[in-house]
Write a protein that holds these residues in place. Structure first.
Motif, PDB file in Angstrom:
ATOM      1  N   GLY A  19       1.031  -1.199   0.100  1.00 31.32           N
ATOM      2  CA  GLY A  19      -0.143  -0.054  -0.121  1.00 31.32           C
ATOM      3  C   GLY A  19       0.917   1.234   0.115  1.00 31.32           C
ATOM      4  N   ARG A  20       0.354   2.340  -0.150  1.00 33.25           N
ATOM      5  CA  ARG A  20       1.059   3.490  -0.206  1.00 33.25           C
ATOM      6  C   ARG A  20       1.746   4.134   0.920  1.00 33.25           C
ATOM      7  NH1 ARG A  20       0.695   8.807   1.014  1.00 33.25           N
ATOM      8  NH2 ARG A  20      -1.509   8.432   1.979  1.00 33.25           N
ATOM      9  N   VAL A  21       0.888   3.641   2.423  1.00 34.86           N
ATOM     10  CA  VAL A  21       1.221   3.831   3.592  1.00 34.86           C
ATOM     11  C   VAL A  21       1.596   2.578   4.178  1.00 34.86           C
ATOM     12  CG1 VAL A  21       0.776   5.083   5.679  1.00 34.86           C
ATOM     13  CG2 VAL A  21      -0.109   6.169   3.500  1.00 34.86           C
ATOM     14  N   THR A  22       0.649   1.841   4.318  1.00 31.76           N
ATOM     15  CA  THR A  22       0.774   0.493   4.906  1.00 31.76           C
ATOM     16  C   THR A  22       0.600  -0.593   3.953  1.00 31.76           C
ATOM     17  OG1 THR A  22      -1.427   0.182   5.564  1.00 31.76           O
ATOM     18  CG2 THR A  22      -0.321   1.461   7.062  1.00 31.76           C
ATOM     19  N   SER A  23       1.245  -1.913   4.090  1.00 30.34           N
ATOM     20  CA  SER A  23       0.569  -3.097   3.279  1.00 30.34           C
ATOM     21  C   SER A  23      -0.698  -3.212   3.445  1.00 30.34           C
ATOM     22  CB  SER A  23       1.685  -4.226   3.675  1.00 30.34           C
ATOM     23  OG  SER A  23       2.995  -3.974   3.152  1.00 30.34           O
ATOM     24  N   TYR A  24      -1.260  -4.218   2.889  1.00 33.23           N
ATOM     25  CA  TYR A  24      -2.708  -4.577   2.987  1.00 33.23           C
ATOM     26  C   TYR A  24      -3.085  -5.768   2.993  1.00 33.23           C
ATOM     27  CZ  TYR A  24      -7.737  -4.051   2.676  1.00 33.23           C
ATOM     28  OH  TYR A  24      -9.166  -4.280   2.642  1.00 33.23           O
ATOM     29  N   THR A  25      -3.730  -6.522   3.885  1.00 30.74           N
ATOM     30  CA  THR A  25      -3.921  -8.090   3.935  1.00 30.74           C
ATOM     31  C   THR A  25      -5.399  -8.092   3.651  1.00 30.74           C
ATOM     32  OG1 THR A  25      -3.921 -10.094   5.212  1.00 30.74           O
ATOM     33  CG2 THR A  25      -4.634  -8.202   6.309  1.00 30.74           C
ATOM     34  N   GLY A  26      -5.692  -8.957   2.626  1.00 31.62           N
ATOM     35  CA  GLY A  26      -6.984  -9.190   2.063  1.00 31.62           C
ATOM     36  C   GLY A  26      -7.128  -9.253   0.356  1.00 31.62           C
ATOM     37  N   PRO A  27      -8.168 -10.059   0.070  1.00 30.21           N
ATOM     38  CA  PRO A  27      -9.194 -10.593   0.737  1.00 30.21           C
ATOM     39  C   PRO A  27      -8.341 -11.863   1.612  1.00 30.21           C
ATOM     40  CG  PRO A  27      -9.751 -10.311  -1.585  1.00 30.21           C
ATOM     41  CD  PRO A  27      -8.516  -9.991  -1.676  1.00 30.21           C
ATOM     42  N   CYS A  28      -9.323 -12.478   2.515  1.00 30.64           N
ATOM     43  CA  CYS A  28      -9.050 -13.702   3.164  1.00 30.64           C
ATOM     44  C   CYS A  28     -10.345 -14.282   3.317  1.00 30.64           C
ATOM     45  CB  CYS A  28      -8.368 -13.463   4.519  1.00 30.64           C
ATOM     46  SG  CYS A  28      -8.136 -15.237   5.375  1.00 30.64           S
ATOM     47  N   VAL A  29     -10.537 -15.479   2.820  1.00 36.61           N
ATOM     48  CA  VAL A  29     -11.615 -16.215   2.668  1.00 36.61           C
ATOM     49  C   VAL A  29     -11.421 -17.614   3.389  1.00 36.61           C
ATOM     50  CG1 VAL A  29     -13.560 -17.604   1.583  1.00 36.61           C
ATOM     51  CG2 VAL A  29     -12.869 -15.216   0.992  1.00 36.61           C
ATOM     52  N   SER A  30     -12.124 -18.336   4.334  1.00 33.42           N
ATOM     53  CA  SER A  30     -11.876 -19.443   4.891  1.00 33.42           C
ATOM     54  C   SER A  30     -13.116 -19.754   5.744  1.00 33.42           C
ATOM     55  CB  SER A  30     -10.674 -19.401   6.101  1.00 33.42           C
ATOM     56  OG  SER A  30     -10.642 -20.704   6.734  1.00 33.42           O
ATOM     57  N   ALA A  31     -13.403 -21.253   5.753  1.00 33.11           N
ATOM     58  CA  ALA A  31     -14.565 -21.910   6.653  1.00 33.11           C
ATOM     59  C   ALA A  31     -14.183 -22.135   7.960  1.00 33.11           C
ATOM     60  CB  ALA A  31     -15.138 -22.832   6.139  1.00 33.11           C
ATOM     61  N   ASP A  32     -12.876 -21.958   8.404  1.00 32.08           N
ATOM     62  CA  ASP A  32     -12.331 -22.278   9.678  1.00 32.08           C
ATOM     63  C   ASP A  32     -11.504 -21.016  10.383  1.00 32.08           C
ATOM     64  OD1 ASP A  32      -9.963 -23.544  11.375  1.00 32.08           O
ATOM     65  OD2 ASP A  32     -11.637 -24.794  11.517  1.00 32.08           O
ATOM     66  N   ALA A  33     -11.858 -20.761  11.424  1.00 30.21           N
ATOM     67  CA  ALA A  33     -11.060 -19.527  12.053  1.00 30.21           C
ATOM     68  C   ALA A  33      -9.751 -20.042  12.596  1.00 30.21           C
ATOM     69  CB  ALA A  33     -11.871 -19.243  13.512  1.00 30.21           C
ATOM     70  N   GLY A  34      -9.615 -21.072  12.804  1.00 30.34           N
ATOM     71  CA  GLY A  34      -8.035 -21.596  13.014  1.00 30.34           C
ATOM     72  C   GLY A  34      -7.347 -21.381  11.650  1.00 30.34           C
ATOM     73  N   VAL A  35      -7.739 -21.781  10.717  1.00 30.89           N
ATOM     74  CA  VAL A  35      -6.703 -21.707   9.366  1.00 30.89           C
ATOM     75  C   VAL A  35      -6.700 -20.272   9.046  1.00 30.89           C
ATOM     76  CG1 VAL A  35      -7.176 -22.266   6.904  1.00 30.89           C
ATOM     77  CG2 VAL A  35      -7.609 -24.082   8.534  1.00 30.89           C
ATOM     78  N   ALA A  36      -7.975 -19.399   9.341  1.00 31.98           N
ATOM     79  CA  ALA A  36      -7.598 -17.986   8.757  1.00 31.98           C
ATOM     80  C   ALA A  36      -6.688 -17.158   9.657  1.00 31.98           C
ATOM     81  CB  ALA A  36      -9.062 -17.353   9.096  1.00 31.98           C
TER      82      ALA A  36
END
Length: 264
Positions: free
Chosen positions: A181-198
């Protein structure tokens, strides 16, 4: 808009303090050349809007910007009216956007209604390595199918462009992206059926990013918020997701990170 407008468009988003890069603008213009609109005044880019269509079911409105010295002239409203007219001509069933508190009253006047809150959280850099190991160069059909069910529309073209540039972290049908990103990096999208995997996927994004990291998620996904807390993110901004037209909701409990306010 055209690719030649990218430097001026980046000036506009930078003036507003937004995190988009020239590459983000390029992706928008390449995916939606007919619905990225701008107003020029005396040869200067004064105001912009973008409309990214995911088939005829859903389109995403973003990059509603006006240069400071041109504000108060109704330019944004004029562009928004033109953009909505184009969406109606294309018979788009549902339009969505993520609105600031400042913009929400205007969108309500244009027929949008509130859907749910969206939050941006950030994590400051802690000496990560920036190593790109472990990224996949593509998403599988299973990843794309899971994304379509979760998001509610097919955004495979956007994902293909993002992954083609920056790779993806993949675990079975789950995936997460991270990009500069211009100021910070950006995480996303993130898709998962399991919270632990996410949780694991977001950790991998952190370990492979040497800068501060921004993360947008739906406030109603309490698992995403808990992961953010666990990983040292703190809340920065709250926006409101708004919708015009038909209701369209996917498997939002599986969306752990958004693609960005401009992408959905």
């Amino acid at each position: 808009m055209a690719v030649e407008d990218i430097p001026a468009a980046l000036e506009l988003s930078t003036e507003a303090g937004w995190n988009q890069t020239a590459e983000d603008w390029r992706i928008l213009i390449q995916l939606a050349p007919e619905t990225c609109l701008a107003i020029e005044i005396d040869g200067e880019l004064a105001s912009t809007t973008t409309l990214l269509c995911y088939g005829s079911w859903l389109a995403w409105l973003g990059m509603v910007l006006t240069r400071k010295k041109f504000r108060g002239q109704g330019l944004a409203r004029r562009l928004l009216s033109e953009t909505l007219a184009l969406a109606d001509q294309m018979k788009i069933e549902t339009l969505k956007l993520d609105a600031t508190d400042q913009g929400q009253p205007l969108y309500e006047k244009l027929g949008f209604r509130c859907e749910q809150p969206v939050e941006r959280w950030e994590r400051t850099a802690t000496g990560s390595t920036g190593i790109l190991n472990g990224r996949s160069g593509s998403l599988s059909p299973e990843n794309l199918n899971a994304d379509r069910e979760s998001f509610g529309a097919d955004r495979s073209k956007l994902l293909g462009m993002l992954v083609g540039r920056h790779g993806a972290f993949v675990a079975g049908e789950s995936y997460a992206l991270v990009r500069p990103g211009r100021v910070t990096s950006y995480t996303g999208p993130c898709v998962s059926a399991d919270a632990g995997v996410a949780h694991s996927l977001i950790e991998r994004c952190i370990r492979n990013t040497g800068t501060s990291l921004s993360w947008d998620f739906l406030k109603q996904n309490h698992n995403a918020e808990q992961i953010a807390i666990d990983l040292g993110f703190v809340p920065r901004r709250t926006l409101t997701r708004m919708v015009r037209g038909k209701e369209l909701r996917g498997r939002e409990d599986r969306i752990y990170a958004l693609g960005g306010f401009e992408f959905g």
